[in-house]
Design an enzyme around this catalytic site. Structure first.
Site, PDB file in Angstrom:
ATOM      1  N   ASP A 187      50.577  50.646 -23.270  1.00 35.19           N
ATOM      2  CA  ASP A 187      50.509  50.721 -24.715  1.00 35.19           C
ATOM      3  C   ASP A 187      49.492  49.673 -25.167  1.00 35.19           C
ATOM      4  OD1 ASP A 187      51.444  51.271 -27.456  1.00 35.19           O
ATOM      5  OD2 ASP A 187      52.378  49.303 -27.310  1.00 35.19           O
ATOM      6  N   LEU A 188      48.946  49.824 -26.368  1.00 31.65           N
ATOM      7  CA  LEU A 188      47.973  48.846 -26.870  1.00 31.65           C
ATOM      8  C   LEU A 188      48.598  47.858 -27.853  1.00 31.65           C
ATOM      9  CD1 LEU A 188      44.791  51.084 -27.439  1.00 31.65           C
ATOM     10  CD2 LEU A 188      45.165  49.406 -25.624  1.00 31.65           C
ATOM     11  N   ASP A 189      48.931  48.351 -29.052  1.00 27.89           N
ATOM     12  CA  ASP A 189      49.381  47.465 -30.124  1.00 27.89           C
ATOM     13  C   ASP A 189      50.683  46.748 -29.781  1.00 27.89           C
ATOM     14  OD1 ASP A 189      47.218  48.369 -31.576  1.00 27.89           O
ATOM     15  OD2 ASP A 189      48.366  49.862 -32.692  1.00 27.89           O
TER      16      ASP A 189
ATOM     17  N   ASP B  26      55.816  47.641 -25.427  1.00 25.16           N
ATOM     18  CA  ASP B  26      56.761  46.786 -26.152  1.00 25.16           C
ATOM     19  C   ASP B  26      57.856  47.573 -26.850  1.00 25.16           C
ATOM     20  OD1 ASP B  26      55.951  46.597 -29.490  1.00 25.16           O
ATOM     21  OD2 ASP B  26      54.660  47.691 -28.112  1.00 25.16           O
TER      22      ASP B  26
END
Length: 238
Positions: free
Chosen positions: A16-18, A188
């Site tokens: 995941d990025l954010d 996250d």
């Protein structure tokens, strides 16, 4: 690092990025502020636009087209375009204006201060495994220095439905030519990242930078294979 399930063979990692590779909270706050100011200043008829007005337009679009939420970039562009149409701009001018607003949005959305630890960790991991980014959002890694670590980037909308739907997870496995069960997904969010990955047959790593209690968090549905508080912990798997 905490283990909840036995880890199997790892042949690739997806991320995941954010809020997984960087703190995205301040980025979003600043981007929303700058985006609203841009639209307000684009045409006199838009000067009184409020964020609540924009939110109502987004909700109206989703009610009319329930699947639009899978592509957050197009959803936002359409909402801006609708705001401009409602303000009296022609269809052509509203399209031009919405595209200009999205270019401004992309600039601020990708003005991200990536921690050096993230760069160092991804560089080490990429020496051993192919890495892929899988995002529901609209951050563009090529604009903030992370793109070179990834074999490819998958985005909800163009590449399938948003997580926790399995579209992008399956596409990653297909493009990597790696079995799902040999991919470790790192994220996250306990719903979109952990539950989504596990339900489609992948392994999952939950990054918990704020010391939350997995047994107390409301959206905790499925146990991840491992839990970490710092991205750098992943290098111990090498």
């Amino acid at each position: 690092m905490r283990f909840y399930r036995p880890l199997g063979q790892i042949a690739a990692l997806t991320f995941d990025l954010d809020d997984t590779l960087y703190d995205n909270r301040q980025v979003i706050r600043r981007t929303e502020k700058e985006s609203l100011e841009f639209v307000r200043g684009y045409h006199p008829a838009l000067q009184a636009l409020e964020s609540s007005d924009f939110h109502q337009l987004r909700q109206a679009l989703r009610q009319a087209e329930p699947e639009i939420y899978h592509d957050v970039t197009e959803w936002r562009r359409r909402a801006v375009e609708l705001a401009m149409l409602n303000a009296g701009l022609s269809a052509r001018d509203a399209t031009i204006g919405a595209n200009a607003a999205m270019a401004n949005f992309a600039h601020w959305r990708s003005a991200i201060d990536v921690p050096q630890e993230t760069h160092d960790t991804l560089a080490k991991l990429a020496e051993k495994w192919p890495l892929v980014a899988i995002t529901n959002g609209n951050a563009q890694p090529e604009l903030f220095g992370l793109n070179d670590y990834f074999t490819f980037v998958l985005r909800a909308g163009p590449d399938g439905r948003s997580k926790p739907f399995s579209d992008m997870y399956h596409l990653a496995a297909e493009r990597l030519n790696v079995p799902l069960e040999q991919i470790l997904h790192v994220g996250d969010d306990l719903t979109t990242d952990v539950a989504g990955a596990i339900r489609c047959g992948m392994q999952a790593c939950w990054i918990n930078p704020f010391d939350g209690d997995l047994m107390q968090i409301a959206d905790s549905r499925l146990l991840p294979h491992i839990e970490i508080s710092r991205l750098a912990s992943l290098t111990t798997l090498i």
